[in-house]
Structure formats: C-alpha cells, structure tokens
Design a protein around this motif. Structure first.
Motif, mmCIF file in Angstrom:
data_model
loop_
_atom_site.group_PDB
_atom_site.id
_atom_site.type_symbol
_atom_site.label_atom_id
_atom_site.label_comp_id
_atom_site.label_asym_id
_atom_site.label_seq_id
_atom_site.Cartn_x
_atom_site.Cartn_y
_atom_site.Cartn_z
ATOM 1 N N PHE A 3 0.704 -1.247 0.006
ATOM 2 C CA PHE A 3 -0.332 -0.008 -0.429
ATOM 3 C C PHE A 3 1.103 1.471 0.180
ATOM 4 O O PHE A 3 0.483 2.516 0.695
ATOM 5 C CB PHE A 3 -1.222 -0.123 1.022
ATOM 6 C CG PHE A 3 -2.114 -1.370 1.087
ATOM 7 C CD1 PHE A 3 -1.967 -1.994 0.143
ATOM 8 C CD2 PHE A 3 -2.487 -1.247 2.121
ATOM 9 C CE1 PHE A 3 -3.556 -2.705 -0.399
ATOM 10 C CE2 PHE A 3 -4.040 -1.880 1.834
ATOM 11 C CZ PHE A 3 -4.075 -3.002 0.658
ATOM 12 N N HIS A 4 2.099 1.382 -0.394
ATOM 13 C CA HIS A 4 2.812 1.830 -0.668
ATOM 14 C C HIS A 4 3.771 2.718 -2.003
ATOM 15 O O HIS A 4 3.364 1.666 -2.412
ATOM 16 C CB HIS A 4 3.986 2.362 0.522
ATOM 17 C CG HIS A 4 4.006 1.898 2.162
ATOM 18 N ND1 HIS A 4 3.568 0.795 2.413
ATOM 19 C CD2 HIS A 4 3.662 2.912 2.869
ATOM 20 C CE1 HIS A 4 3.005 1.266 4.231
ATOM 21 N NE2 HIS A 4 3.378 2.257 3.974
ATOM 22 N N ALA A 5 4.191 3.998 -2.177
ATOM 23 C CA ALA A 5 4.556 4.154 -3.838
ATOM 24 C C ALA A 5 4.903 5.494 -3.824
ATOM 25 O O ALA A 5 5.069 6.617 -2.270
ATOM 26 C CB ALA A 5 2.795 4.209 -4.444
ATOM 27 N N ASP A 6 5.600 5.905 -4.423
ATOM 28 C CA ASP A 6 5.976 7.130 -4.534
ATOM 29 C C ASP A 6 5.347 7.961 -5.182
ATOM 30 O O ASP A 6 4.953 8.981 -4.267
ATOM 31 C CB ASP A 6 7.643 6.905 -5.608
ATOM 32 C CG ASP A 6 8.365 6.439 -5.319
ATOM 33 O OD1 ASP A 6 8.780 5.992 -4.032
ATOM 34 O OD2 ASP A 6 8.830 5.873 -6.225
ATOM 35 N N VAL A 7 4.527 7.729 -6.217
ATOM 36 C CA VAL A 7 3.508 8.961 -6.128
ATOM 37 C C VAL A 7 1.941 8.055 -6.427
ATOM 38 O O VAL A 7 1.858 6.915 -6.896
ATOM 39 C CB VAL A 7 3.757 8.753 -7.600
ATOM 40 C CG1 VAL A 7 2.387 9.706 -8.194
ATOM 41 C CG2 VAL A 7 4.983 10.181 -7.903
ATOM 42 N N ILE A 8 0.572 7.805 -6.072
ATOM 43 C CA ILE A 8 -0.208 7.190 -6.031
ATOM 44 C C ILE A 8 -1.221 8.203 -7.308
ATOM 45 O O ILE A 8 -1.126 9.712 -6.929
ATOM 46 C CB ILE A 8 -1.155 7.794 -4.471
ATOM 47 C CG1 ILE A 8 -0.435 6.285 -3.752
ATOM 48 C CG2 ILE A 8 -2.436 7.818 -4.778
ATOM 49 C CD1 ILE A 8 -1.044 6.456 -2.450
ATOM 50 N N VAL A 9 -1.969 7.902 -6.882
ATOM 51 C CA VAL A 9 -2.494 7.968 -9.282
ATOM 52 C C VAL A 9 -4.179 8.227 -8.384
ATOM 53 O O VAL A 9 -4.510 6.657 -8.911
ATOM 54 C CB VAL A 9 -2.399 8.674 -10.096
ATOM 55 C CG1 VAL A 9 -3.526 8.903 -11.126
ATOM 56 C CG2 VAL A 9 -0.793 8.680 -10.280
#
Ligand SMILES: Cc1cc2nc3c(=O)[nH]c(=O)nc-3n(C[C@H](O)[C@H](O)[C@H](O)COP(=O)(O)OP(=O)(O)OC[C@H]3O[C@@H](n4cnc5c(N)ncnc54)[C@H](O)[C@@H]3O)c2cc1C
Length: 494
Positions: A3-9
């Motif tokens: 559920f982690h990312a650099d960027v969520i769109v």
C-alpha cells in the motif's frame, strides 16, 4: 498488495494515465487507485471519441503524429490551428472567463504532449468521418479538431493501460478513495478508501467531476439537472472532489456549469460500454431542432458544431419532458454521422410528410407543420457548404438559423429524438500550471496534485470540442512529473 508508492494516482482516466506515465518515466513507483472494477478502467475517457484538440502549423505536423499515413492525406485541406487560435476559442466560448494562465499552459503545451503520448504508445489518426466533409474530391476539415486516437476512447484506454503495464505501474481497482491524508505539518502523505490507507510521497487526484451524482447535479447545476442522462462512467460522483475540498483545496471554475449535449432519448441512465459515444447526435447544424410542441428553441447553425454542441444539452433539458427532435430531409440525410445516426436502437422516425413524421415521433403535428412552413419560407437560395460557416442563414425569423439553412422539402423526412446527456462538470479544485492543488489561502498544498475533469478554471458556460482530453493530458503529465520529483527529492522542479 503493497500500500506504499512514490506517487499515488487516483483515477484511471486519461488524466490519471498521463500522470502515471510521467511519474513512472522519472523512476517513481506508481500506484493507481480506481473506484470501478477492472472492466471499467478508463472512466469517462473510455466513452470518448478520443478527439483531442491540438495545435499545428500545417498538415505535415499532423502527419508526424498519426499512425499510418492516410491515403486521403494528399486530398485533404486543414487550416492551421495555432496556440493563439486555441486560446481565442477558449476565451470566446467561455465568455472570457477561462483562467488565462492555465489556458496558456494548455494551448502551448498540447502539441508537445500529443507527441509525448505517441512516444508512450498512444496512437492517433485523422477523424475524417466526424470532422471533415468530402467536397469535389477533397476532404475539408473544420473546427480545429482533426486529431483523434485510434479506436476512440476504447483504444486510448487500452493503449494507456498497456503503456502503464510496460512501465510497471500498479493498478488497484474496486478502491473508492474518500479521504486525502495530511500529516501534522499539512503535507499530503496518502489517501484512504474506507479503512484502508495508501501512503505515498505525492498524490495526483484525477477522479473526474460530479456529473454522475444526481444530488450534486441538482445541488450545483440547478433544477432538473438530476433528470439528465449521464453519457459516461457512473463512478464520477464527486467523492474525491469533496475529499480534496475537505482537505483544504480551494474550489475553482464554474460550479453551476457543465458540458452537456444532444443524446439519444432512449439511452440508458449512464454510459453504454458497447455503444459509448455513438449515442450522441451531433449533425444538428444540418437540421432544425424542435421540442414536443414542434417549436424551434435554438440556432442550429449559430457556429461550427464544435463550439455549440457542449452548451446545447442544457437548452434541451429546459424543454418540456427534456425532449427534442432533430429533423432532416433527404438532402441532408447522406451527410449525417453514420456511427451516431445508424447506431443500434437509435430513436429514429421516418415519414413522407412532416405531419406524418410528427405523428410518429410524438410531436404536435400542427406545431411542427407551422414551424417547417415558416422556416422554409425564411430560407433563401445560395451555395450550401457544411465544411465552413457558409452564411446561408434564414431571413426574418425571430430565432434565426444562421448557417446551413436549407428548406426541409425533400421526403423522406427523418426525426431523431434526443434528450440532455451530461458529459462532465466544470467545477473543480484550483490548480497551478504544475497541477499543484492550491488551498483557500492561495498556498500550494504540499504533495497534492490534480488534473482532468477534477481541476476547475478552464471551462465556463461552454467548451471547445476536444479540450477535455487536451487539458487532462497536459496537466496530467505536468502533475505526474512534479509529483515524481517531489516524491524523490522533496523538492518541486518548478
Ligand atoms: C461520451 C463521452 C464522449 C466524450 N468525448 C470526448 C472527446 O472526444 N474528446 C475530449 O476531449 N473529451 C471528451 N469527453 C470528455 C471527457 O470526459 C474528458 O475529456 C476526459 O476523458 C476526462 O478524463 P479524466 O481522466 O479527467 O476523467 P475520467 O476519464 O472520467 O477518469 C476518472 C476516473 O476516476 C475514477 N474515480 C471516480 N471516483 C473515484 C474514487 N472515489 N476513487 C477512485 N477512483 C475514482 C473513475 O472511475 C474514472 O475511472 C467525452 C466524455 C464522454 C462521457
């Protein structure tokens, strides 16, 4: 799932995918969150005709981005369309209200963005069947909108999805985002869908307008807008827009305005995944448009179709029963857009007399007969040319038809029943030219970006056809790039 990312769109429409590609090409790990199920990836974008308003000096500019050089190209006439032309169209149709800075960024950024999209596998073509007429063995485009994606919105979404998959972008469906998460310093650190939280260095919101919410339509657009049919996705119900406002975003744009068109009267309440845009009826400049009383209520030939169609849905909604009829005769029938007027199940009536046609369609026969007689008497001889504003207007009518006014005198006569189909709403959140969301104090909300239908400020009252994809592409790309830069360094590039 991580559920982690650099960027969520948030949102898998055109604006979201452009943001995802731009972030991924800068090395960001991107997670896209989508409310719909896998089969509905693409939101409103899936339902579009894929028409994108771009700028070009000449036909060669367009030939550079289209897929296969079309064999009709040597016999094709297209007037140049510059950023200044695009900006002038924006100012004219929005009655001078479009945000000048955002407009400038869009009109100067779109041509390069189209080339960039092509680099990501989006395929383009010239839309001869929708935006050109064949005259004396040459094809003449009108209205600054020759370019579209191959296979329309369905093709655009498939091409975007393939590009995202190639770039390792993760897409999580069935995830209705309802909150924007900010840390104690006010920085955006993720979003939530119910009890599930998703964390990232930056978030791009691209989750559409509120056109699919009956309540919000009635609340913001006004009486009877709850009765309009939704042309596209049922998922753009304003949830993320509301969440962004709750998180401190400033509202922007025309909250009581929207894009709405003539739409098949029998269309379902929201978009048809098979027929998509074929339920639209956009050859009305060649018709007269009447209500159930048989009376005209708009100037069908006021302008080139691309500059009136998005405001005429509202005029139809104001008619009794939100119902109208486009009337053609045998002269103009061959010029109708085939995909729209010959779509399966279309609300079509045909008869050899106007009275009989009225009878069949449920229009007041005396009213329609009187209207057609008065209209025919007001037409005048002269060269008819559907590919330009031909000036062939009526004389003496209180409500003129300003161009393309030919008498309705050659049976069989055709009537197509239409209602108001809403496309998207014009109210959104305030962004700057990098797609950064601005708060009530006119400050940037750190880590929060928005693009596409969600961003307000560009469209008021009306809209130049093809500008939705243009805006979503330009600002989606910018937002994705800036979000990736912020996520990796904590610093914006601009
Ligand atoms: C029938 C039709 C034809 C059109 N034709 C054209 C055309 O030819 N050219 C043009 O420029 N424009 C056209 N448009 C306008 C079009 O709406 C925009 O141009 C553009 O596609 C919008 O892109 P977007 O990414 O902002 O929104 P969308 O493509 O709608 O994407 C938004 C996404 O967000 C998702 N979402 C919504 N709420 C949530 C939530 N709470 N959590 C997570 N995800 C959520 C939605 O499911 C959707 O997938 C058309 C629209 C329709 C309906």
């Amino acid at each position: 799932m991580d559920f982690h990312a650099d960027v969520i769109v948030v949102g898998t429409g055109n604006a979201g995918f452009c943001a995802a590609h731009a972030a991924a090409e800068r090395g960001a790990r991107v997670l896209m969150l989508e409310k719909g199920s896998e089969g509905t990836i693409g939101g409103n974008t899936y339902f579009t005709a894929g028409a994108i308003r771009t700028t070009y000096q000449d036909i060669e500019d367009l030939a550079d981005v289209i897929d296969d050089p079309d064999e009709r190209l040597p016999y094709t006439d297209i007037d140049p369309y510059s950023p200044a032309d695009f900006a002038a169209d924006m100012r004219r149709v929005t009655l001078g209200r479009c945000d000048p800075t955002l407009t400038d960024a869009m009109v100067h950024g779109v041509a390069d963005t189209v080339r960039w999209m092509r680099g990501h596998g989006v395929r383009f073509r010239l839309q001869y069947e929708r935006q050109a007429y064949e005259m004396e063995n040459r094809f003449r485009f009108w209205g600054g909108l020759p370019l579209a994606t191959v296979d329309g919105g369905k093709g655009l979404v498939a091409q975007h999805l393939a590009a995202a998959e190639r770039a390792g972008v993760r897409v999580r469906c069935d995830t209705a985002v309802d909150r924007v998460l900010r840390d104690p310093d006010g920085r955006v650190v993720g979003v939530a869908a119910g009890t599930t939280e998703f964390r990232a260095g930056a978030v791009v919101l691209a989750a559409g307008g509120f056109q699919a919410s009956r309540m919000m339509r009635a609340q913001y657009l006004g009486p009877n807008w709850d009765l309009a049919k939704v042309r596209g996705t049922p998922h753009n119900t304003g949830g993320v827009l509301t969440a962004a406002l709750r998180a401190g975003a400033q509202s922007a744009g025309h909250w009581s305005g929207c894009h709405a068109v003539a739409w098949d009267a029998k269309a379902p309440e929201s978009g048809d995944l098979e027929l998509t845009n074929r339920l639209t009826k956009q050859s009305y400049p060649l018709s007269i448009v009447v209500n159930t009383a048989g009376r005209r209520f708009l100037d069908e030939g006021a302008e080139i179709r691309n500059y009136t169609y998005a405001k005429y849905g509202a005029e139809i909604l104001r008619q009794p029963g939100a119902l109208a009829f486009q009337i053609f005769d045998a002269k103009t029938a061959p010029l109708l857009r085939e995909a729209e007027y010959e779509a399966p199940g279309v609300s079509r009536f045909q008869a050899d007399s106007i009275a009989e046609l009225a009878e069949q369609a449920g229009i007041d026969a005396a009213g329609l007969t009187a209207t057609v007689e008065e209209y025919n008497a007001a037409t005048r001889p002269g060269p008819f040319n559907p590919a330009v504003k031909d000036g062939l207007g009526t004389t003496g009518l209180t409500l003129p038809k300003s161009n393309w006014a030919q008498p309705l005198d050659q049976p069989p006569y055709l009537a197509f029943a239409v209602t108001c189909g809403i496309t998207f709403t014009f109210g959104g959140v305030k962004i700057d030219t990098s797609g950064r969301v601005i708060d009530e104090a006119d400050e940037v909300i750190p880590g929060l970006f928005a693009a596409g239908e969600m961003a307000g400020g560009l469209f008021f009252h009306n809209y130049p056809g093809g500008s939705g994809l243009a805006a979503g592409s330009v600002f989606g790309r910018r937002a994705g790039a800036e979000a990736a830069a912020l996520a990796s360094t904590g610093v914006l590039t601009s």
